[in-house]
Design a protein around this motif. Sequence first.
Motif, PDB file in Angstrom:
ATOM      1  N   GLU A  37       0.818  -1.208   0.000  1.00  0.00           N
ATOM      2  CA  GLU A  37       0.000   0.000   0.000  1.00  0.00           C
ATOM      3  C   GLU A  37       0.853   1.259   0.000  1.00  0.00           C
ATOM      4  N   GLN A  38       1.972   1.240   0.718  1.00  0.00           N
ATOM      5  CA  GLN A  38       2.867   2.388   0.717  1.00  0.00           C
ATOM      6  C   GLN A  38       3.495   2.595  -0.661  1.00  0.00           C
ATOM      7  N   GLU A  39       3.839   1.507  -1.330  1.00  0.00           N
ATOM      8  CA  GLU A  39       4.389   1.631  -2.683  1.00  0.00           C
ATOM      9  C   GLU A  39       3.358   2.247  -3.625  1.00  0.00           C
ATOM     10  N   ALA A  40       2.102   1.887  -3.455  1.00  0.00           N
ATOM     11  CA  ALA A  40       1.045   2.463  -4.292  1.00  0.00           C
ATOM     12  C   ALA A  40       0.946   3.973  -4.066  1.00  0.00           C
ATOM     13  N   ILE A  41       1.110   4.401  -2.827  1.00  0.00           N
ATOM     14  CA  ILE A  41       1.091   5.835  -2.513  1.00  0.00           C
ATOM     15  C   ILE A  41       2.270   6.533  -3.176  1.00  0.00           C
ATOM     16  N   LEU A  42       3.460   5.939  -3.094  1.00  0.00           N
ATOM     17  CA  LEU A  42       4.644   6.542  -3.697  1.00  0.00           C
ATOM     18  C   LEU A  42       4.492   6.651  -5.215  1.00  0.00           C
ATOM     19  N   ARG A  43       3.935   5.623  -5.845  1.00  0.00           N
ATOM     20  CA  ARG A  43       3.712   5.697  -7.294  1.00  0.00           C
ATOM     21  C   ARG A  43       2.710   6.803  -7.627  1.00  0.00           C
ATOM     22  N   SER A  44       1.722   6.973  -6.764  1.00  0.00           N
ATOM     23  CA  SER A  44       0.743   8.038  -6.995  1.00  0.00           C
ATOM     24  C   SER A  44       1.412   9.404  -6.960  1.00  0.00           C
ATOM     25  N   VAL A  45       2.286   9.625  -5.986  1.00  0.00           N
ATOM     26  CA  VAL A  45       2.984  10.905  -5.897  1.00  0.00           C
ATOM     27  C   VAL A  45       3.867  11.113  -7.125  1.00  0.00           C
ATOM     28  N   GLN A  46       4.465  10.053  -7.625  1.00  0.00           N
ATOM     29  CA  GLN A  46       5.293  10.151  -8.825  1.00  0.00           C
ATOM     30  C   GLN A  46       4.478  10.615 -10.027  1.00  0.00           C
ATOM     31  N   LEU A  47       3.231  10.143 -10.115  1.00  0.00           N
ATOM     32  CA  LEU A  47       2.457  10.342 -11.336  1.00  0.00           C
ATOM     33  C   LEU A  47       1.343  11.374 -11.224  1.00  0.00           C
ATOM     34  N   ASN A  48       0.842  11.631 -10.012  1.00  0.00           N
ATOM     35  CA  ASN A  48      -0.345  12.476  -9.853  1.00  0.00           C
ATOM     36  C   ASN A  48      -0.022  13.763  -9.095  1.00  0.00           C
ATOM     37  N   PRO A  49      -0.673  14.866  -9.452  1.00  0.00           N
ATOM     38  CA  PRO A  49      -0.387  16.134  -8.764  1.00  0.00           C
ATOM     39  C   PRO A  49      -0.864  16.186  -7.323  1.00  0.00           C
ATOM     40  N   ARG A  50      -1.950  15.447  -6.997  1.00  0.00           N
ATOM     41  CA  ARG A  50      -2.524  15.527  -5.650  1.00  0.00           C
ATOM     42  C   ARG A  50      -2.766  14.124  -5.095  1.00  0.00           C
ATOM     43  N   THR A  51      -2.212  13.854  -3.917  1.00  0.00           N
ATOM     44  CA  THR A  51      -2.401  12.562  -3.271  1.00  0.00           C
ATOM     45  C   THR A  51      -2.813  12.783  -1.827  1.00  0.00           C
ATOM     46  N   SER A  52      -3.886  12.110  -1.415  1.00  0.00           N
ATOM     47  CA  SER A  52      -4.422  12.234  -0.059  1.00  0.00           C
ATOM     48  C   SER A  52      -4.401  10.867   0.616  1.00  0.00           C
ATOM     49  N   VAL A  53      -3.862  10.826   1.848  1.00  0.00           N
ATOM     50  CA  VAL A  53      -3.745   9.565   2.574  1.00  0.00           C
ATOM     51  C   VAL A  53      -4.370   9.708   3.957  1.00  0.00           C
ATOM     52  N   ALA A  54      -5.503   9.028   4.186  1.00  0.00           N
ATOM     53  CA  ALA A  54      -6.088   8.910   5.525  1.00  0.00           C
ATOM     54  C   ALA A  54      -5.562   7.618   6.129  1.00  0.00           C
ATOM     55  N   SER A  55      -5.209   7.659   7.407  1.00  0.00           N
ATOM     56  CA  SER A  55      -4.473   6.520   7.955  1.00  0.00           C
ATOM     57  C   SER A  55      -4.846   6.206   9.389  1.00  0.00           C
ATOM     58  N   GLY A  56      -4.744   4.921   9.704  1.00  0.00           N
ATOM     59  CA  GLY A  56      -4.804   4.490  11.088  1.00  0.00           C
ATOM     60  C   GLY A  56      -3.489   4.809  11.788  1.00  0.00           C
ATOM     61  N   THR A  57      -3.440   4.557  13.091  1.00  0.00           N
ATOM     62  CA  THR A  57      -2.266   4.891  13.902  1.00  0.00           C
ATOM     63  C   THR A  57      -1.056   4.022  13.533  1.00  0.00           C
ATOM     64  N   ALA A  58       0.120   4.669  13.479  1.00  0.00           N
ATOM     65  CA  ALA A  58       1.406   3.974  13.274  1.00  0.00           C
ATOM     66  C   ALA A  58       1.375   3.081  12.047  1.00  0.00           C
ATOM     67  N   ARG A  59       0.717   3.571  11.004  1.00  0.00           N
ATOM     68  CA  ARG A  59       0.599   2.769   9.775  1.00  0.00           C
ATOM     69  C   ARG A  59       1.657   3.153   8.743  1.00  0.00           C
ATOM     70  N   GLY A  60       2.536   4.103   9.103  1.00  0.00           N
ATOM     71  CA  GLY A  60       3.640   4.456   8.221  1.00  0.00           C
ATOM     72  C   GLY A  60       3.354   5.588   7.262  1.00  0.00           C
ATOM     73  N   LYS A  61       2.331   6.415   7.571  1.00  0.00           N
ATOM     74  CA  LYS A  61       1.979   7.497   6.664  1.00  0.00           C
ATOM     75  C   LYS A  61       3.075   8.564   6.595  1.00  0.00           C
ATOM     76  N   ASP A  62       3.656   8.925   7.746  1.00  0.00           N
ATOM     77  CA  ASP A  62       4.707   9.947   7.759  1.00  0.00           C
ATOM     78  C   ASP A  62       5.994   9.423   7.139  1.00  0.00           C
ATOM     79  N   PHE A  63       6.242   8.136   7.303  1.00  0.00           N
ATOM     80  CA  PHE A  63       7.427   7.527   6.709  1.00  0.00           C
ATOM     81  C   PHE A  63       7.345   7.556   5.186  1.00  0.00           C
ATOM     82  N   VAL A  64       6.224   7.131   4.632  1.00  0.00           N
ATOM     83  CA  VAL A  64       6.099   7.135   3.176  1.00  0.00           C
ATOM     84  C   VAL A  64       6.064   8.562   2.647  1.00  0.00           C
ATOM     85  N   ALA A  65       5.549   9.511   3.427  1.00  0.00           N
ATOM     86  CA  ALA A  65       5.568  10.915   3.022  1.00  0.00           C
ATOM     87  C   ALA A  65       6.996  11.427   2.918  1.00  0.00           C
ATOM     88  N   ALA A  66       7.844  11.041   3.885  1.00  0.00           N
ATOM     89  CA  ALA A  66       9.255  11.446   3.845  1.00  0.00           C
ATOM     90  C   ALA A  66       9.966  10.811   2.654  1.00  0.00           C
TER      91      ALA A  66
END
Length: 520
Positions: A37-66
């Motif tokens: 799922e994190q890889e899918a988010i990274l590919r989205s940022v590579q290809l799309n101008p706007r990416t939104s991620v709603a997340s549960g606790t400690a699911r790695g959202k800030d890590f994939v953002a970095a």
Amino acid sequence: MTMNETYELSAKAKIIAWRQDWCAFAREALGVSLDVEQEAILRSVQLNPRTSVASGTARGKDFVAAVAAICFMYLTPKWNEKGELIANTKVALTAPTERQVKNICVPEIARLFNRAKSRGIDLPGKMMAFDIRTDHEEWFLTAFRADPHRHESWSGFHAVNTMFVVTEASGILDDTFTAIEGNLQGNSRILIVFNPNTTIGYAARSQKGERWSKFRLNSLTAPNVVQKQSIIPGQVDYAWVKDKIDNWCSVIQEADYNETFDDFVFEGIWYRPEDNFRKKVLGKFPKVSEDNLIPEVWIELAQKRWLDYHQQHGQHLRYADALRLGVDVAGMGRDSTVFCYRYGNIVQQFTQSNSGGAADHMQVAGKIAAILGLDRQAQAIVDTIGEGAGVYARILEVGYKSRAVSCKYSEAATNDKGEKLTDLTGQYSFANMRAYLFWAVRDWLNPKNQQNAMLPPDAALMEEATEIKWKFQSNGAIIIEPKDEIKKRLGRSTDAFDALANTFYPTKMNKRIMNLGNLF
């Protein structure tokens, strides 16, 4: 060719490959292991101008953002043959508080930057307290608090390649996002990550809007939870999730399963979550507050029914009920008139008739007349307050008086006999026709009423429907909040929802053939 020249060519080839595949750069240069799922988010940022991620606790959202920020920082700038920077890159990371910037944003970036160097990947620049600074003044990454009173801090972020990463985005005011939006030009990206603690605001709307590539990180699907062991250090683990299931969920019988309550099965047992579990584990918004007209999940269910139905029946559709065409006519300054095609429990589609911001009564009336001419059982219901009055008058002139209906939101909520209109239960009355029609949509979508409502996937309608609020007047009648209040939050009028609501105006409904709703 010398060894150095060979090495340089190899390095250039590697960089070209990484620019094509950011996930490969993350693995090979940064040495990180992202889950699927994190890889899918990274590919989205590579290809799309706007990416939104709603997340549960400690699911790695800030890590994939970095990771996404580092990828953008080093894979988007370009140089000419002379080694001159010809396409600069600027990356800004922000959060609601200084503590979040210092303790969340910067440490994640620093770890990735230093980890690459430890692997022999010498990323240009120097890691500072809140920045990565290179030898080029126009190529940098910086992190700072999103000060709601200093929007000028965003004014220096014009570049060929620009990225904004916003963590804890639900805690940032809409005005700040407006300032950020002003910089989204050229090859720009915005990535927002957040726990869905509230159903209002820019971050919440990003999970509904059609402009965004949307993701939800559910802690139940985290690798550590699924495998019951530490696959990815630092992510949410099985013991934490199990504790929250025991304390924030109720055990139910499978026969009581209700999708609208986000019921789920875990290790063979069915559960119904509380709001804390929805937000902290499922990465979902809390159940909509009592003053919201339409819960998001009702729209999702109606859209799923629509997709399932059309997948089952393909292009060979015949509708049981006659067409009720709801029309919301564009006013001056608004570019489009919205048409809603509803056949009983199925909304076939929403379409727009562009006007270029000028009144086009004859064109809209002509389109309605053409539809009525082709379908002799169809009715057109037109909002006749404002611009719609001229459209309605023209439809009458061309001979469709019996099948054109005038709908005024300000009129009394009564039928043609002067009797008060009520909801499906007969308990509630309404302050005006607008309140009745909006509530009729609510009754239609409410799963407990078993109307089998079907809506085509439409992000704009999702935004509009879930933004509308209602309340009781002192006399007990239901009233919908003023349109201007909705526009302040939404940024536009509820045109698609209005067109849908018009189709529920109280007129006789014709049947055609068998009731296809019974097939569901």
